[in-house]
Design a protein around this motif. Structure first.
Motif, PDB file in Angstrom:
ATOM      1  N   UNK A 455       8.349   2.936  -8.475  1.00 60.43           N
ATOM      2  CA  UNK A 455       9.212   2.888  -9.656  1.00 60.43           C
ATOM      3  C   UNK A 455       8.449   3.334 -10.901  1.00 60.43           C
ATOM      4  N   UNK A 456       9.057   4.227 -11.645  1.00 61.22           N
ATOM      5  CA  UNK A 456       8.516   4.774 -12.897  1.00 61.22           C
ATOM      6  C   UNK A 456       7.225   5.575 -12.697  1.00 61.22           C
ATOM      7  N   UNK A 457       6.931   5.969 -11.441  1.00 63.36           N
ATOM      8  CA  UNK A 457       5.707   6.726 -11.173  1.00 63.36           C
ATOM      9  C   UNK A 457       5.947   7.929 -10.255  1.00 63.36           C
ATOM     10  N   UNK A 458       6.736   7.750  -9.192  1.00 63.69           N
ATOM     11  CA  UNK A 458       6.933   8.867  -8.260  1.00 63.69           C
ATOM     12  C   UNK A 458       8.349   8.857  -7.685  1.00 63.69           C
ATOM     13  N   UNK A 459       8.784  10.039  -7.251  1.00 59.05           N
ATOM     14  CA  UNK A 459      10.147  10.186  -6.697  1.00 59.05           C
ATOM     15  C   UNK A 459      10.172  11.346  -5.700  1.00 59.05           C
ATOM     16  N   UNK A 460      10.819  11.129  -4.560  1.00 57.31           N
ATOM     17  CA  UNK A 460      11.031  12.185  -3.577  1.00 57.31           C
ATOM     18  C   UNK A 460      12.397  12.812  -3.852  1.00 57.31           C
ATOM     19  N   UNK A 461      12.388  14.013  -4.379  1.00 57.55           N
ATOM     20  CA  UNK A 461      13.639  14.670  -4.768  1.00 57.55           C
ATOM     21  C   UNK A 461      14.129  15.576  -3.648  1.00 57.55           C
ATOM     22  N   UNK A 462      15.312  15.304  -3.073  1.00 58.42           N
ATOM     23  CA  UNK A 462      15.878  16.210  -2.073  1.00 58.42           C
ATOM     24  C   UNK A 462      16.086  17.590  -2.695  1.00 58.42           C
ATOM     25  N   UNK A 463      16.048  18.624  -1.873  1.00 58.59           N
ATOM     26  CA  UNK A 463      16.203  19.983  -2.388  1.00 58.59           C
ATOM     27  C   UNK A 463      17.526  20.165  -3.122  1.00 58.59           C
ATOM     28  N   UNK A 464      18.571  19.415  -2.676  1.00 68.05           N
ATOM     29  CA  UNK A 464      19.871  19.511  -3.345  1.00 68.05           C
ATOM     30  C   UNK A 464      19.773  19.027  -4.794  1.00 68.05           C
ATOM     31  N   UNK A 465      18.987  17.976  -5.001  1.00 69.50           N
ATOM     32  CA  UNK A 465      18.800  17.456  -6.351  1.00 69.50           C
ATOM     33  C   UNK A 465      18.126  18.504  -7.242  1.00 69.50           C
ATOM     34  N   UNK A 466      17.156  19.230  -6.667  1.00 68.06           N
ATOM     35  CA  UNK A 466      16.479  20.299  -7.407  1.00 68.06           C
ATOM     36  C   UNK A 466      17.494  21.391  -7.766  1.00 68.06           C
TER      37      UNK A 466
END
Length: 522
Positions: A455-466
């Motif tokens: 939380x407030x440090x890292x996030x795994x962004x799905x390609x769709x989100x990009x």
């Protein structure tokens, strides 16, 4: 060697360097002091190697009489062996300790203590000894920045001789412990000096040095899951520190490759390699403009690291649209900002099983036009981008701008998402510089390797989100570091204000009484 002994050596070398500080600026005396240290290193390696060959004959290299028939036979035999093994050759009279002694002889003695001419010849002879051999390119013009006749060293030849002799004498008294081959004492001390010079070099520092803490992050990223590397490459290698840092993270690196545009820095990189015990056959560093005149164009590398000049200018010549490095993208990076040109160059050289990590300014994450087109192609068409890591501002010498690390792989283990890490708030302020400490580095690396969300440090962004963000990679879009402030109880605050107003009214009445007693109007 203990940490205290190591620090003592570093301090001794820095004190010697300061002998020249009053004579010239940091940029200039850096080249002299590092050059003299390198000469001492070459001489001591030469002596150790020659003594090992002469051991069976029961003699030492320094005792050979160079002008006798037997002495010439010994020297010629050793020269052949040394050129094959070390890549260069020095005669007994050319050894550092011999020159230092001659330069510091008592002036009353018959023999002159003037060594400048001899010393300049020796530095030239080191290069000449390699002519026609495999190591010729690695030693070519290595000492060209050391002009011993420069008036910056002193107005007269005698004044220049005195200061140089003094520096050599101080260096001669330091034991580099080169026979203890398991230690890289001198290599570490050399790195320390380069760092010290960088801290005082202002904007020019970025041309030749990446802070060791940032180098460590890049090196740990590209060596993840590996204990040996066939090759490591830095297209803007500066003093070579990043390449050498990668070597510290694995058991073995078979070959080092680099390119550097600045001639002085190119010399420094080659010296740095040799001082760290990298054999001349194991490194290939070229001097040229990487984007305009690439020198390793037919090679691919298992690990690539770089800290290119931020938003540098380049030609963006339309002819590059048919260059294999750029042709498939359909657009060239703008001439005013070469950041993505360096990325494209590095991706072209990346092996299928390789990893690359590059430091760039934040603008590459969100700028539009050609840069958006290239960014989208790398993600949507190639799916090479593995992670985006935001670093604190003011951690590089010469610039306070915040930077990021982009990590690329051609064969990604997690092709469905991109990891975003916001490490911009994790640092320690030291004087005017922000510094990454071990705990900050460890957190970045653990988060990257385990690909965990914090939380407030890292996030795994799905390609769709990009894609939904139109390939804008600005980190706050993916890692929310917003700290919610406590809710304000308006009714409670109003109550406090009323109480304060009532108290003020009472105080006003008291003051009015005092004023009337004094015959004054409140």
């Amino acid at each position: 060697m203990s940490e205290d002994q190591k620090r003592n050596l570093e301090q001794q070398l820095w004190n010697i360097a300061n002998t020249l500080r009053g004579k010239m600026n940091a940029d200039e005396f850096r080249d002299y002091i590092l050059g003299f240290i390198f000469y001492k290193y070459l001489a001591e390696k030469m002596e150790i190697y020659a003594n090992s060959i002469l051991k069976a004959d029961g003699i030492k290299y320094k005792t050979i009489k160079e002008n006798t028939k037997q002495g010439k036979e010994y020297i010629e035999a050793i020269r052949e062996e040394a050129l094959e093994k070390l890549g260069y050759f020095l005669k007994p009279s050319e050894l550092f300790s011999e020159v230092a002694k001659r330069g510091n002889k008592d002036k009353e003695e018959a023999e002159s203590n003037f060594i400048l001419e001899d010393l300049q010849k020796i530095l030239t002879n080191i290069q000449l000894s390699t002519m026609g051999t495999e190591s010729e390119e690695d030693f070519d013009n290595l000492f060209e920045d050391m002009d011993l006749n420069s008036t910056k060293l002193g107005k007269s030849p005698d004044a220049r001789n005195e200061i140089i002799a003094k520096v050599l004498s101080h260096l001669d008294n330091i034991d580099f412990k080169l026979e203890m081959t398991e230690l890289d004492v001198l290599g570490d001390a050399y790195e320390y000096l380069i760092g010290q010079f960088a801290s005082g070099a202002g904007k020019k520092a970025g041309e030749f040095y990446t802070p060791q803490e940032v180098s460590k992050v890049l090196a740990k990223i590209v060596t993840t899951g590996k204990s040996k590397l066939k090759s490591v490459y830095d297209p803007t290698c500066g003093s070579g520190s990043l390449l050498l840092r990668v070597a510290k993270e694995v058991k073995e690196v078979s070959n080092f490759y680099g390119q550097e545009m600045n001639r002085t820095t190119y010399n420094l990189a080659r010296m740095n390699m040799i001082l760290h015990g990298v054999h001349y056959r194991k490194f290939d560093i070229k001097q040229e403009d990487t984007l305009e005149h690439p020198q390793h164009i037919d090679k691919q590398f298992e690990a690539i690291v770089a800290n290119p000049p931020f938003s540098a200018e380049w030609s963006a010549n339309p002819l590059f649209t048919s260059d294999d490095r750029f042709s498939q993208y359909g657009r060239l990076a703008p001439s005013s900002k070469a950041d993505f040109a360096f990325v494209q160059h590095m991706v072209h050289h990346l092996a299928e099983n390789g990893s690359m990590a590059v430091v760039l300014p934040h603008g590459v994450l969100f700028r539009g036009a050609a840069e958006l087109h290239i960014r989208k192609y790398l993600i949507e068409n190639k799916n090479f981008l593995d992670a985006v890591i935001g670093l604190p501002a003011n951690i590089f010498y010469g610039t306070g701008i915040p930077t990021c690390i982009l990590v690329f792989k051609k064969c990604r283990e997690n092709p469905d998402n991109i990891l975003f890490i916001d490490a911009s708030n994790d640092f320690e302020k030291v004087k005017t510089q922000n510094v990454l400490r071990e705990q900050h580095i460890d957190k970045i690396i653990e988060t990257y390797r385990k690909r965990i969300e914090i939380e407030k440090y890292s996030h795994l962004a799905p390609l769709k989100e990009i894609a939904d963000n139109d390939y804008n990679l600005n980190i706050p879009r993916y890692v929310d570091t917003f700290e919610e402030e406590d809710e304000i109880d308006i009714a409670s605050v109003m109550g406090e204000i009323k109480q304060l107003e009532a108290k003020r009214a009472e105080l006003d009445k008291e003051i009015d009484v005092y004023f009337k007693e004094l015959g004054l109007v409140f």
